[in-house]
Design an enzyme around this catalytic site. Sequence first.
Site, mmCIF file in Angstrom:
data_model
loop_
_atom_site.group_PDB
_atom_site.id
_atom_site.type_symbol
_atom_site.label_atom_id
_atom_site.label_comp_id
_atom_site.label_asym_id
_atom_site.label_seq_id
_atom_site.Cartn_x
_atom_site.Cartn_y
_atom_site.Cartn_z
ATOM 1 N N HIS A 1 41.851 39.467 31.394
ATOM 2 C CA HIS A 1 42.746 39.816 32.509
ATOM 3 C C HIS A 1 42.017 39.695 33.847
ATOM 4 C CE1 HIS A 1 45.969 42.492 34.367
ATOM 5 N NE2 HIS A 1 44.982 42.619 35.240
ATOM 6 N N GLU A 2 40.814 40.307 33.916
ATOM 7 C CA GLU A 2 40.074 40.305 35.184
ATOM 8 C C GLU A 2 39.634 38.909 35.580
ATOM 9 O OE1 GLU A 2 40.902 44.231 35.252
ATOM 10 O OE2 GLU A 2 40.458 42.772 36.812
ATOM 11 N N HIS B 1 42.390 36.901 37.051
ATOM 12 C CA HIS B 1 42.633 37.155 38.482
ATOM 13 C C HIS B 1 41.834 36.161 39.336
ATOM 14 C CE1 HIS B 1 45.306 40.531 38.583
ATOM 15 N NE2 HIS B 1 44.476 41.382 37.993
ATOM 16 N N TYR C 1 49.109 39.376 46.251
ATOM 17 C CA TYR C 1 49.069 40.531 45.359
ATOM 18 C C TYR C 1 50.000 41.664 45.812
ATOM 19 C CZ TYR C 1 46.820 43.392 41.705
ATOM 20 O OH TYR C 1 46.548 44.130 40.587
ATOM 21 N N GLU D 1 49.758 39.771 38.221
ATOM 22 C CA GLU D 1 49.443 40.714 37.145
ATOM 23 C C GLU D 1 49.863 40.188 35.771
ATOM 24 O OE1 GLU D 1 47.950 43.687 36.350
ATOM 25 O OE2 GLU D 1 46.915 42.905 38.103
ATOM 26 N N ASP E 1 51.655 50.947 44.666
ATOM 27 C CA ASP E 1 50.982 49.950 43.823
ATOM 28 C C ASP E 1 51.310 48.532 44.287
ATOM 29 O OD1 ASP E 1 49.347 48.910 41.765
ATOM 30 O OD2 ASP E 1 51.054 48.835 40.361
ATOM 31 N N HIS F 1 51.962 46.415 38.871
ATOM 32 C CA HIS F 1 51.641 46.712 37.474
ATOM 33 C C HIS F 1 52.855 47.220 36.694
ATOM 34 C CE1 HIS F 1 47.598 46.973 39.342
ATOM 35 N NE2 HIS F 1 47.222 46.412 38.219
HETATM 36 C C1 LIG Z 1 43.101 49.787 35.198
HETATM 37 C C2 LIG Z 1 43.417 48.999 36.444
HETATM 38 C C3 LIG Z 1 43.690 49.651 37.639
HETATM 39 C C4 LIG Z 1 43.997 48.889 38.775
HETATM 40 C C5 LIG Z 1 44.046 47.489 38.730
HETATM 41 C C6 LIG Z 1 43.786 46.831 37.528
HETATM 42 C C7 LIG Z 1 43.913 45.330 37.439
HETATM 43 O O1 LIG Z 1 42.962 44.660 36.987
HETATM 44 O O2 LIG Z 1 45.005 44.853 37.821
HETATM 45 C C8 LIG Z 1 43.425 47.588 36.394
HETATM 46 O O3 LIG Z 1 43.046 46.961 35.232
HETATM 47 C C9 LIG Z 1 44.020 46.416 34.435
HETATM 48 O O4 LIG Z 1 45.185 46.449 34.678
HETATM 49 C C10 LIG Z 1 43.422 45.806 33.195
HETATM 50 C C11 LIG Z 1 44.290 45.221 32.195
HETATM 51 C C12 LIG Z 1 43.636 46.585 31.964
HETATM 52 ZN ZN LIG Z 2 45.198 43.031 37.151
#
Ligand SMILES: Cc1cccc(C(=O)O)c1OC(=O)C1CC1
Ligand SMILES: [Zn+2]
Length: 309
Positions: free
Chosen positions: A145-146, A149, A160, A169, A227, A232
């Site tokens: 996932h990261e 991005h 974003y 996302e 957010d 998300h």
């Molecule tokens: C836990 C968290 C908080 C904020 C942004 C993200 C982000 O990376 O968008 C995040 O990580 C995730 O969503 C990953 C998939 C678990």
């Molecule tokens: Zn993310």
Amino acid sequence: VEFAAAVGSGTGVLNDTKSLNTDSYASGYYLRDLTKPMFATGGKIETYTAANGTTLPGTLMTDTDNVWTDKAAVDAHYYAGVTYDYYYNKLGRNSFDNAGATMKQTVHYSSSYNNAFWNGTQMVYGDGDGSTFIAFSGSADVVGHEITHAVTERSANLVYSYQSGALNESWSDAMGNLIENKADNNWLVGEDIYTPGTAGDALRSMSNPGAYGDPANMSQYVNTSSDNGGVHTNSGIPNKAFYNFVTSAGVTRDNAGKVWYRALTQYMTSSSQFTDARSATIQAATDLFGAGSTEVTAVTAAWDNVGVG
Ligand SMILES: Cc1cccc(C(=O)O)c1OC(=O)C1CC1
Ligand SMILES: [Zn+2]
């Protein structure tokens, strides 16, 4: 010799053992992977520790005997390699920039940090507080996932916030799960590192976004400014569309990934909305498999199902 590839072993966040590509020097080993095709132009995978501070990248991890016990670092390094391999072998992309850039990640960022992020230059992983989250790099879908991005930033560069942010996302959730490639085919997000005290739950569900209060249809789109406009949350809608597509008869995981990747890198732009993502994925499927193909029929129905027309 400046660089000398070696193979070590390490214990991951979930106490599993895995082999690691490392770099040997006079008195020990660096957590540096020299084995990827990008090394031909100097590209490496390097894992650092912030030692619970917030200075980035921090210190490149070292070990004396090539047996690694920093579980968060082991998994960040290993899953970054898995992610590089997916993008290179399945999609022909050479690192996040498609030009063999060195991938850097830092673990142990801050203290009890319930977050992971791409900061425009590198991946950053918190350790979690131990009850809501454990170390974020312990989950392949999170690392995927990261890093996605970063891929998105260097391609469509989806803004974003609001719908483009929800697409940003969603593409990270989808590619993260393709990269994780779990045998049980679960389409959960972050299940391996979320609430260690509760089995079977997750941060999000792509198959049933509603299980975590996220929308699965345009009629349920959440209008909010929090957010970054619910990136998300509203990601549930394109996530459900992807789930519909990848689980359609005759559609393979690899081919679904090819369609989603081609849409992101060839057709979507920074301001793409959900309807643009629909068009981009239909066009990508048409390019790859033909106008009347199983994939085109399935991806069209996938977006119809979530009310994105
Ligand atoms: C836990 C968290 C908080 C904020 C942004 C993200 C982000 O990376 O968008 C995040 O990580 C995730 O969503 C990953 C998939 C678990
Ligand atoms: Zn993310």
